[in-house]
Design a protein around this motif. Structure first.
Motif, PDB file in Angstrom:
ATOM      1  N   GLY A  18       1.876  17.634   0.915  1.00 15.71           N
ATOM      2  CA  GLY A  18       1.105  18.857   0.354  1.00 15.71           C
ATOM      3  C   GLY A  18      -0.286  18.807   0.184  1.00 15.71           C
ATOM      4  N   GLY A  19      -0.713  19.257  -1.104  1.00 14.75           N
ATOM      5  CA  GLY A  19      -2.140  19.121  -1.328  1.00 14.75           C
ATOM      6  C   GLY A  19      -2.468  17.813  -2.081  1.00 14.75           C
ATOM      7  N   ASP A  20      -1.571  16.671  -2.178  1.00 13.10           N
ATOM      8  CA  ASP A  20      -1.862  15.524  -2.932  1.00 13.10           C
ATOM      9  C   ASP A  20      -2.636  14.730  -1.809  1.00 13.10           C
ATOM     10  OD1 ASP A  20      -0.595  15.940  -5.326  1.00 13.10           O
ATOM     11  OD2 ASP A  20       1.397  15.118  -4.127  1.00 13.10           O
ATOM     12  N   ILE A  21      -3.711  14.173  -2.380  1.00 12.39           N
ATOM     13  CA  ILE A  21      -4.678  13.184  -1.739  1.00 12.39           C
ATOM     14  C   ILE A  21      -4.188  11.720  -1.339  1.00 12.39           C
ATOM     15  CG2 ILE A  21      -6.989  12.281  -1.293  1.00 12.39           C
ATOM     16  CD1 ILE A  21      -8.142  14.562  -3.316  1.00 12.39           C
ATOM     17  N   GLY A  22      -4.313  11.025  -0.273  1.00  8.04           N
ATOM     18  CA  GLY A  22      -3.355  10.008  -0.029  1.00  8.04           C
ATOM     19  C   GLY A  22      -4.542   8.693  -0.485  1.00  8.04           C
ATOM     20  N   ARG A  23      -4.074   7.661  -0.811  1.00  8.40           N
ATOM     21  CA  ARG A  23      -4.862   6.385  -0.868  1.00  8.40           C
ATOM     22  C   ARG A  23      -4.183   5.126  -0.348  1.00  8.40           C
ATOM     23  NH1 ARG A  23      -2.653   3.390  -5.014  1.00  8.40           N
ATOM     24  NH2 ARG A  23      -4.336   2.103  -5.113  1.00  8.40           N
ATOM     25  N   THR A  24      -4.825   4.098   0.213  1.00  8.78           N
ATOM     26  CA  THR A  24      -4.232   2.944   0.653  1.00  8.78           C
ATOM     27  C   THR A  24      -3.621   2.082  -0.557  1.00  8.78           C
ATOM     28  OG1 THR A  24      -5.953   2.835   2.168  1.00  8.78           O
ATOM     29  CG2 THR A  24      -4.526   0.780   1.921  1.00  8.78           C
ATOM     30  N   LEU A  25      -2.355   1.909  -0.488  1.00  8.94           N
ATOM     31  CA  LEU A  25      -1.704   1.164  -1.559  1.00  8.94           C
ATOM     32  C   LEU A  25      -2.035  -0.178  -1.437  1.00  8.94           C
ATOM     33  CD1 LEU A  25       0.403   1.597  -4.010  1.00  8.94           C
ATOM     34  CD2 LEU A  25       2.066   1.236  -2.048  1.00  8.94           C
ATOM     35  N   PHE A  26      -1.794  -0.959  -0.198  1.00  5.70           N
ATOM     36  CA  PHE A  26      -2.015  -2.424  -0.080  1.00  5.70           C
ATOM     37  C   PHE A  26      -2.194  -2.536   1.348  1.00  5.70           C
ATOM     38  CE2 PHE A  26       2.413  -2.554   0.451  1.00  5.70           C
ATOM     39  CZ  PHE A  26       2.820  -3.344   1.428  1.00  5.70           C
ATOM     40  N   VAL A  27      -2.834  -3.524   1.904  1.00  8.02           N
ATOM     41  CA  VAL A  27      -3.134  -3.797   3.079  1.00  8.02           C
ATOM     42  C   VAL A  27      -2.659  -5.081   3.382  1.00  8.02           C
ATOM     43  CG1 VAL A  27      -4.447  -3.994   5.294  1.00  8.02           C
ATOM     44  CG2 VAL A  27      -4.823  -2.148   3.649  1.00  8.02           C
ATOM     45  N   ASP A  28      -1.773  -5.540   4.159  1.00  6.55           N
ATOM     46  CA  ASP A  28      -1.349  -7.096   4.227  1.00  6.55           C
ATOM     47  C   ASP A  28      -1.933  -7.445   5.821  1.00  6.55           C
ATOM     48  OD1 ASP A  28      -0.313  -9.829   4.211  1.00  6.55           O
ATOM     49  OD2 ASP A  28       1.845  -8.717   3.999  1.00  6.55           O
ATOM     50  N   HIS A  29      -2.301  -8.713   6.056  1.00  9.67           N
ATOM     51  CA  HIS A  29      -2.878  -9.156   7.080  1.00  9.67           C
ATOM     52  C   HIS A  29      -1.924 -10.194   7.775  1.00  9.67           C
ATOM     53  CE1 HIS A  29      -6.426  -7.001   5.373  1.00  9.67           C
ATOM     54  NE2 HIS A  29      -6.699  -7.115   6.457  1.00  9.67           N
ATOM     55  N   VAL A  30      -1.183  -9.671   8.913  1.00 10.49           N
ATOM     56  CA  VAL A  30      -0.248 -10.634   9.534  1.00 10.49           C
ATOM     57  C   VAL A  30      -0.344 -10.586  11.120  1.00 10.49           C
ATOM     58  CG1 VAL A  30       2.271 -11.356   9.570  1.00 10.49           C
ATOM     59  CG2 VAL A  30       1.237 -10.360   7.479  1.00 10.49           C
ATOM     60  N   MET A  31      -0.426 -11.628  11.784  1.00 12.56           N
ATOM     61  CA  MET A  31      -0.513 -11.905  13.279  1.00 12.56           C
ATOM     62  C   MET A  31      -1.769 -10.962  13.566  1.00 12.56           C
ATOM     63  SD  MET A  31       3.714 -11.036  14.293  1.00 12.56           S
ATOM     64  CE  MET A  31       3.859  -9.768  12.928  1.00 12.56           C
ATOM     65  N   LYS A  32      -2.827 -11.308  12.993  1.00 11.64           N
ATOM     66  CA  LYS A  32      -4.121 -10.851  13.350  1.00 11.64           C
ATOM     67  C   LYS A  32      -4.409  -9.446  13.254  1.00 11.64           C
ATOM     68  CE  LYS A  32      -4.888 -15.227  15.622  1.00 11.64           C
ATOM     69  NZ  LYS A  32      -5.677 -15.849  16.905  1.00 11.64           N
ATOM     70  N   VAL A  33      -3.335  -8.791  12.660  1.00  8.52           N
ATOM     71  CA  VAL A  33      -3.839  -7.267  12.387  1.00  8.52           C
ATOM     72  C   VAL A  33      -3.453  -6.973  10.966  1.00  8.52           C
ATOM     73  CG1 VAL A  33      -3.234  -6.696  14.768  1.00  8.52           C
ATOM     74  CG2 VAL A  33      -1.593  -6.691  13.069  1.00  8.52           C
ATOM     75  N   PRO A  34      -4.360  -5.752  10.427  1.00  9.83           N
ATOM     76  CA  PRO A  34      -3.870  -5.218   9.177  1.00  9.83           C
ATOM     77  C   PRO A  34      -2.776  -4.351   9.372  1.00  9.83           C
ATOM     78  CG  PRO A  34      -5.863  -4.239  10.170  1.00  9.83           C
ATOM     79  CD  PRO A  34      -5.649  -5.156  11.231  1.00  9.83           C
ATOM     80  N   MET A  35      -1.869  -4.234   8.213  1.00 15.77           N
ATOM     81  CA  MET A  35      -0.743  -3.601   8.152  1.00 15.77           C
ATOM     82  C   MET A  35      -0.958  -2.685   6.981  1.00 15.77           C
ATOM     83  SD  MET A  35       2.158  -6.011   9.645  1.00 15.77           S
ATOM     84  CE  MET A  35       1.920  -6.770  11.076  1.00 15.77           C
ATOM     85  N   ALA A  36      -1.163  -1.454   6.862  1.00 14.39           N
ATOM     86  CA  ALA A  36      -1.487  -0.761   5.817  1.00 14.39           C
ATOM     87  C   ALA A  36      -0.252  -0.009   5.358  1.00 14.39           C
ATOM     88  CB  ALA A  36      -2.659   0.159   5.951  1.00 14.39           C
ATOM     89  N   SER A  37      -0.218   0.264   3.922  1.00 14.80           N
ATOM     90  CA  SER A  37       0.773   1.241   3.478  1.00 14.80           C
ATOM     91  C   SER A  37       0.023   2.106   2.601  1.00 14.80           C
ATOM     92  CB  SER A  37       1.535   0.507   2.583  1.00 14.80           C
ATOM     93  OG  SER A  37       2.516  -0.417   3.371  1.00 14.80           O
ATOM     94  N   TYR A  38       0.386   3.380   2.366  1.00 12.82           N
ATOM     95  CA  TYR A  38      -0.033   4.459   1.658  1.00 12.82           C
ATOM     96  C   TYR A  38       0.464   5.285   0.780  1.00 12.82           C
ATOM     97  CZ  TYR A  38      -3.112   3.875   6.235  1.00 12.82           C
ATOM     98  OH  TYR A  38      -3.895   3.528   7.202  1.00 12.82           O
ATOM     99  N   GLU A  39      -0.022   5.931  -0.250  1.00 17.71           N
ATOM    100  CA  GLU A  39       0.657   6.656  -1.219  1.00 17.71           C
ATOM    101  C   GLU A  39      -0.090   7.963  -1.382  1.00 17.71           C
ATOM    102  OE1 GLU A  39       1.764   5.079  -5.660  1.00 17.71           O
ATOM    103  OE2 GLU A  39      -0.475   5.171  -5.351  1.00 17.71           O
ATOM    104  N   PHE A  40       0.723   8.954  -1.746  1.00 16.20           N
ATOM    105  CA  PHE A  40       0.280  10.300  -2.013  1.00 16.20           C
ATOM    106  C   PHE A  40       0.910  10.832  -3.410  1.00 16.20           C
ATOM    107  CE2 PHE A  40       0.061   9.554   2.532  1.00 16.20           C
ATOM    108  CZ  PHE A  40      -0.910  10.449   3.182  1.00 16.20           C
ATOM    109  N   GLY A  41       0.111  11.304  -4.016  1.00 18.99           N
ATOM    110  CA  GLY A  41       0.666  11.848  -5.292  1.00 18.99           C
ATOM    111  C   GLY A  41       1.024  11.036  -6.455  1.00 18.99           C
ATOM    112  N   ALA A  42       0.739   9.797  -6.698  1.00 17.66           N
ATOM    113  CA  ALA A  42       0.999   8.965  -7.710  1.00 17.66           C
ATOM    114  C   ALA A  42       0.162   9.475  -9.090  1.00 17.66           C
ATOM    115  CB  ALA A  42       0.946   7.521  -7.508  1.00 17.66           C
ATOM    116  N   SER A  43       0.655   9.114 -10.165  1.00  9.21           N
ATOM    117  CA  SER A  43      -0.262   9.733 -11.428  1.00  9.21           C
ATOM    118  C   SER A  43      -1.181   8.691 -11.632  1.00  9.21           C
ATOM    119  CB  SER A  43       0.700   9.936 -12.422  1.00  9.21           C
ATOM    120  OG  SER A  43       1.474   8.699 -12.916  1.00  9.21           O
ATOM    121  N   SER A  44      -1.270   7.324 -11.137  1.00  8.95           N
ATOM    122  CA  SER A  44      -2.046   6.390 -11.499  1.00  8.95           C
ATOM    123  C   SER A  44      -2.467   5.448 -10.184  1.00  8.95           C
ATOM    124  CB  SER A  44      -1.732   5.566 -12.734  1.00  8.95           C
ATOM    125  OG  SER A  44      -0.486   4.780 -12.326  1.00  8.95           O
TER     126      SER A  44
END
Length: 269
Positions: A243-269
């Motif tokens: 919905g209207g929640d803004i996303g942010r990058t939760l963490f990025v792992d670097h494996v096999m020479k590429v970044p693998m990112a995970s995202y979060e929307f709507g957490a309070s902190s």
């Protein structure tokens, strides 16, 4: 019933059954820690987890309805013991029926699959999040044709689950080109594409975010990062549910020479 709205997540689940493979487990140590810590970010233990995995697609949106789902060993060339992994979390026919009802109210056709089991896009993050397998899991398929807008609309239809104690989690990868993993030339491609996704999810206007995701093929290196977008489409469902929640990058792992990112929307902190 939980009353505080749950955040929503897109996680890059990594390669095959990596927590069960010596060497791979060490490669994905950053991801393992992040998945194990993820439940600390929720307002409560979820009533259920709805997983949209890049490893399940059908001619229409399908919902898993088994009370006790089995396993889907949808990977190849791994050690024999990885084809005997069990993750005995229950399903939830009740939540599955509710998912279908919400889709139907939005005019989105769906079906049910009483036989669908846990693929590695589902059991890998969940077994690290909930090793006791005590949280019910329902799975939602992608829809063949890969229309980004259809998947965003499905997520929008399912957004009420967030206020009902259900965690919505898309499981894929920000880079998924099997021929590119481990190659030096893949690093700038994956980095540029992930930067586009990061820019998209962090837009303050959800309409702009969704338009950027719909137009993902215009991103730098888009088709080199995703020759097929099966591992990207779970993000579209998550964005719709955000919905209207803004996303942010939760963490990025670097494996096999590429970044693998995970995202979060709507957490309070």
């Amino acid at each position: 019933m939980n009353t505080e709205k749950f955040p929503v997540y897109f996680v890059s689940h990594g390669g095959g059954p990596w927590p069960h493979v010596e060497g791979m487990r060490q490669q994905f140590a950053r991801t393992a820690r992040a998945f194990a810590e993820l439940p600390l970010r929720f307002p409560a233990v979820p009533k259920a987890v709805l997983v949209i995995s890049g490893h399940w697609e059908a001619h229409e949106f399908m919902v898993s309805t088994a009370e006790h789902p089995g396993m889907e060993y949808d990977y190849y060339g791994f050690p024999e013991h990885t084809y005997h992994i069990r993750y005995p979390a229950p399903g939830s026919p009740e939540i599955a029926a509710h998912v279908r009802s919400l889709l139907g109210q939005a005019g989105i056709a769906s079906g049910e699959d009483p036989l669908r089991g846990f693929d590695h896009g589902t059991f890998v993050p969940l077994e690290l999040m909930y090793p006791q397998a005590n949280v019910p899991i329902v799975m939602l398929s992608l829809k063949s044709g890969y229309d980004p807008l259809e998947h965003i609309r499905a997520g929008q239809a399912l957004a009420p689950l967030r206020e009902e104690g259900v965690l919505i989690m898309g499981s894929g990868l920000t880079y998924h080109n099997m021929r590119g993993f481990g190659r030096d030339e893949s690093t700038p491609v994956a980095t540029a594409f992930e930067k586009y996704l990061q820019d998209a999810i962090s837009q303050t206007d959800p309409g702009t975010r969704n338009r950027m995701l719909i137009d993902w093929e215009s991103a730098p290196g888009a088709r080199l990062a995703h020759p097929r977008e099966d591992h990207l489409l779970p993000l579209m469902v998550v964005a719709g549910a955000a919905g209207g929640d803004i996303g942010r990058t939760l963490f990025v792992d670097h494996v096999m020479k590429v970044p693998m990112a995970s995202y979060e929307f709507g957490a309070s902190s």
